[in-house]
Design a protein around this motif. Structure first.
Motif, PDB file in Angstrom:
ATOM      1  N   ARG A 113       2.525 118.517  66.984  1.00 34.91           N
ATOM      2  CA  ARG A 113       2.822 118.214  65.585  1.00 34.91           C
ATOM      3  C   ARG A 113       3.644 116.923  65.482  1.00 34.91           C
ATOM      4  NH1 ARG A 113       2.199 122.113  61.634  1.00 34.91           N
ATOM      5  NH2 ARG A 113       1.724 124.240  62.314  1.00 34.91           N
ATOM      6  N   ALA A 114       4.646 116.805  66.357  1.00 36.79           N
ATOM      7  CA  ALA A 114       5.502 115.618  66.336  1.00 36.79           C
ATOM      8  C   ALA A 114       4.688 114.356  66.618  1.00 36.79           C
ATOM      9  CB  ALA A 114       6.633 115.758  67.354  1.00 36.79           C
ATOM     10  N   ARG A 115       3.817 114.430  67.594  1.00 39.38           N
ATOM     11  CA  ARG A 115       2.962 113.279  67.915  1.00 39.38           C
ATOM     12  C   ARG A 115       2.085 112.899  66.731  1.00 39.38           C
ATOM     13  NH1 ARG A 115      -1.142 115.408  71.449  1.00 39.38           N
ATOM     14  NH2 ARG A 115      -2.001 115.968  69.411  1.00 39.38           N
ATOM     15  N   ASP A 116       1.458 113.901  66.123  1.00 37.80           N
ATOM     16  CA  ASP A 116       0.594 113.621  64.977  1.00 37.80           C
ATOM     17  C   ASP A 116       1.382 113.000  63.831  1.00 37.80           C
ATOM     18  OD1 ASP A 116      -1.509 114.670  66.372  1.00 37.80           O
ATOM     19  OD2 ASP A 116      -1.524 116.603  65.325  1.00 37.80           O
ATOM     20  N   GLY A 117       2.577 113.512  63.584  1.00 37.72           N
ATOM     21  CA  GLY A 117       3.383 112.977  62.496  1.00 37.72           C
ATOM     22  C   GLY A 117       3.757 111.525  62.702  1.00 37.72           C
ATOM     23  N   LEU A 150       6.073 109.828  54.178  1.00 35.43           N
ATOM     24  CA  LEU A 150       5.068 110.769  53.682  1.00 35.43           C
ATOM     25  C   LEU A 150       3.980 110.990  54.724  1.00 35.43           C
ATOM     26  CD1 LEU A 150       4.637 109.710  49.934  1.00 35.43           C
ATOM     27  CD2 LEU A 150       6.164 111.427  50.936  1.00 35.43           C
ATOM     28  N   GLY A 151       3.610 109.944  55.449  1.00 38.42           N
ATOM     29  CA  GLY A 151       2.629 110.072  56.512  1.00 38.42           C
ATOM     30  C   GLY A 151       3.138 110.924  57.647  1.00 38.42           C
ATOM     31  N   VAL A 152       4.425 110.760  57.991  1.00 38.47           N
ATOM     32  CA  VAL A 152       5.019 111.594  59.044  1.00 38.47           C
ATOM     33  C   VAL A 152       5.005 113.063  58.618  1.00 38.47           C
ATOM     34  CG1 VAL A 152       7.151 112.135  60.287  1.00 38.47           C
ATOM     35  CG2 VAL A 152       6.466 109.741  59.966  1.00 38.47           C
ATOM     36  N   LEU A 153       5.421 113.323  57.384  1.00 35.42           N
ATOM     37  CA  LEU A 153       5.503 114.709  56.903  1.00 35.42           C
ATOM     38  C   LEU A 153       4.135 115.383  56.889  1.00 35.42           C
ATOM     39  CD1 LEU A 153       7.082 117.023  55.522  1.00 35.42           C
ATOM     40  CD2 LEU A 153       6.531 115.928  53.334  1.00 35.42           C
ATOM     41  N   LEU A 154       3.162 114.731  56.244  1.00 34.78           N
ATOM     42  CA  LEU A 154       1.844 115.355  56.126  1.00 34.78           C
ATOM     43  C   LEU A 154       1.107 115.370  57.458  1.00 34.78           C
ATOM     44  CD1 LEU A 154       0.686 113.931  52.664  1.00 34.78           C
ATOM     45  CD2 LEU A 154       1.725 116.146  53.180  1.00 34.78           C
ATOM     46  N   GLY A 155       1.302 114.325  58.260  1.00 38.97           N
ATOM     47  CA  GLY A 155       0.692 114.317  59.585  1.00 38.97           C
ATOM     48  C   GLY A 155       1.247 115.418  60.459  1.00 38.97           C
ATOM     49  N   TRP A 156       2.554 115.653  60.378  1.00 40.81           N
ATOM     50  CA  TRP A 156       3.179 116.727  61.149  1.00 40.81           C
ATOM     51  C   TRP A 156       2.659 118.074  60.695  1.00 40.81           C
ATOM     52  CZ3 TRP A 156       6.081 120.952  59.740  1.00 40.81           C
ATOM     53  CH2 TRP A 156       6.747 121.614  60.768  1.00 40.81           C
ATOM     54  N   ARG A 157       2.505 118.249  59.388  1.00 45.47           N
ATOM     55  CA  ARG A 157       2.125 119.562  58.857  1.00 45.47           C
ATOM     56  C   ARG A 157       0.646 119.885  59.048  1.00 45.47           C
ATOM     57  NH1 ARG A 157       0.700 123.690  58.306  1.00 45.47           N
ATOM     58  NH2 ARG A 157       1.063 125.292  56.731  1.00 45.47           N
ATOM     59  N   GLY A 158      -0.231 118.881  58.840  1.00 46.02           N
ATOM     60  CA  GLY A 158      -1.656 119.212  58.883  1.00 46.02           C
ATOM     61  C   GLY A 158      -2.556 118.136  59.426  1.00 46.02           C
ATOM     62  N   GLY A 159      -1.993 117.131  60.088  1.00 52.38           N
ATOM     63  CA  GLY A 159      -2.823 116.088  60.684  1.00 52.38           C
ATOM     64  C   GLY A 159      -3.478 115.187  59.647  1.00 52.38           C
ATOM     65  N   GLY A 160      -4.527 114.496  60.098  1.00 53.64           N
ATOM     66  CA  GLY A 160      -5.223 113.544  59.255  1.00 53.64           C
ATOM     67  C   GLY A 160      -5.793 114.126  57.974  1.00 53.64           C
ATOM     68  N   PRO A 161      -6.438 115.308  58.016  1.00 49.17           N
ATOM     69  CA  PRO A 161      -7.006 115.868  56.780  1.00 49.17           C
ATOM     70  C   PRO A 161      -5.967 116.091  55.681  1.00 49.17           C
ATOM     71  CG  PRO A 161      -7.952 116.957  58.690  1.00 49.17           C
ATOM     72  CD  PRO A 161      -6.841 116.078  59.202  1.00 49.17           C
ATOM     73  N   LEU A 162      -4.782 116.589  56.057  1.00 50.16           N
ATOM     74  CA  LEU A 162      -3.768 116.828  55.031  1.00 50.16           C
ATOM     75  C   LEU A 162      -3.209 115.507  54.501  1.00 50.16           C
ATOM     76  CD1 LEU A 162      -2.359 119.133  53.561  1.00 50.16           C
ATOM     77  CD2 LEU A 162      -0.484 118.934  55.199  1.00 50.16           C
ATOM     78  N   LEU A 163      -3.070 114.517  55.370  1.00 53.07           N
ATOM     79  CA  LEU A 163      -2.614 113.207  54.919  1.00 53.07           C
ATOM     80  C   LEU A 163      -3.602 112.613  53.920  1.00 53.07           C
ATOM     81  CD1 LEU A 163      -0.790 110.750  54.948  1.00 53.07           C
ATOM     82  CD2 LEU A 163      -1.908 110.002  57.057  1.00 53.07           C
ATOM     83  N   LEU A 164      -4.882 112.702  54.219  1.00 53.44           N
ATOM     84  CA  LEU A 164      -5.901 112.189  53.297  1.00 53.44           C
ATOM     85  C   LEU A 164      -5.876 112.957  51.978  1.00 53.44           C
ATOM     86  CD1 LEU A 164      -8.908 111.591  55.729  1.00 53.44           C
ATOM     87  CD2 LEU A 164      -7.422 109.871  54.665  1.00 53.44           C
ATOM     88  N   THR A 165      -5.646 114.272  52.056  1.00 55.32           N
ATOM     89  CA  THR A 165      -5.555 115.076  50.835  1.00 55.32           C
ATOM     90  C   THR A 165      -4.391 114.614  49.969  1.00 55.32           C
ATOM     91  OG1 THR A 165      -6.506 117.005  51.941  1.00 55.32           O
ATOM     92  CG2 THR A 165      -5.257 117.406  49.921  1.00 55.32           C
ATOM     93  N   GLY A 166      -3.247 114.398  50.600  1.00 52.77           N
ATOM     94  CA  GLY A 166      -2.083 113.936  49.861  1.00 52.77           C
ATOM     95  C   GLY A 166      -2.303 112.581  49.219  1.00 52.77           C
ATOM     96  N   LEU A 167      -2.932 111.660  49.961  1.00 52.55           N
ATOM     97  CA  LEU A 167      -3.212 110.334  49.408  1.00 52.55           C
ATOM     98  C   LEU A 167      -4.202 110.418  48.256  1.00 52.55           C
ATOM     99  CD1 LEU A 167      -3.463 108.188  52.676  1.00 52.55           C
ATOM    100  CD2 LEU A 167      -1.591 108.255  51.018  1.00 52.55           C
ATOM    101  N   PHE A 168      -5.228 111.262  48.420  1.00 51.87           N
ATOM    102  CA  PHE A 168      -6.213 111.415  47.348  1.00 51.87           C
ATOM    103  C   PHE A 168      -5.558 111.963  46.084  1.00 51.87           C
ATOM    104  CE2 PHE A 168      -9.051 114.310  45.043  1.00 51.87           C
ATOM    105  CZ  PHE A 168     -10.000 113.401  44.594  1.00 51.87           C
TER     106      PHE A 168
END
Length: 213
Positions: A113-117, A150-168
């Motif tokens: 999770r930390a790496r993804d964030g 915001l990228g660190v938070l969403l990336g940590w929580r759910g990876g790329g898909p959640l980050l894209l969801t947040g941006l959308f």
């Protein structure tokens, strides 16, 4: 009990965050918020911190997410008033979040999770910076810097898909907000509108949709 404690903390911090908001917005260290603003900030902060505590639970990363949430309240208020996102609020929130993510990885074992964030936070910042260079009028540099935590938070929580969801969601909310302002004749087609609040709300919605840890 944890959401209740976080909510009480938010209520206590509300007047202080309201004062920070008006002082950053006016650049007057002696500015004082009105009672209505202080009360509204306390309610919003209390609800936000309680929700975050319920979603994250008792683990080290909670400290960083709570800090970012409180910072988001200030950033949204300043951006709505002045179209600025102060580095003095964004950068400490990013630093505390990164430290809490690192401690969480060491204590809980959430290394992946930390790496993804970290990777996705850097990627979000880099892509936004490139967009800013290509179309300076489309994205403020404060927005670019906000995308790092915001990228660190969403990336940590759910990876790329959640980050894209947040941006959308952020883009969608920003577009809807612009249309409302146009309909109310509070803005024109070429008017600059604050993009920080939609980004923050979009990230919050995505984080909530991911569900409790």
């Amino acid at each position: 009990m944890l959401p209740l404690a976080a909510g009480l903390l938010g209520a206590a911090l509300g007047p202080w965050l309201a004062r920070a908001t008006v002082r950053f917005a006016s650049r007057d260290p002696g500015a004082v918020p009105g009672r209505a603003r202080a009360a509204l900030t306390a309610v919003v902060t209390a609800g936000s911190l309680a929700g975050v505590a319920a979603l994250v639970g008792p683990r080290p990363v909670l400290a960083g997410v709570l800090w970012l949430t409180g910072a988001g309240v200030v950033l949204a208020g300043v951006d709505l008033a002045t179209h600025r996102l102060p580095d003095a609020v964004t950068f400490p929130a990013l630093a505390v979040l990164l430290v809490s993510v690192g401690v969480d990885a060491a204590v809980v074992g959430s290394v992946d999770r930390a790496r993804d964030g970290v990777v996705l936070g850097a990627l979000a910042f880099g892509v936004a910076a490139a967009v800013r260079l290509v179309t300076p009028a489309g994205l403020g540099f404060g927005d670019v810097k906000l995308l790092a935590p915001l990228g660190v938070l969403l990336g940590w929580r759910g990876g790329g898909p959640l980050l894209l969801t947040g941006l959308f969601l952020g883009l969608l909310l920003g577009a809807l907000g612009s249309l409302v302002l146009l309909a109310l004749r509070r803005a024109r087609w070429r008017s600059a509108v604050p993009f920080g609040p939609p980004l923050l709300v979009g990230a919050a919605l995505a984080f909530a949709l991911a569900g409790p840890l």
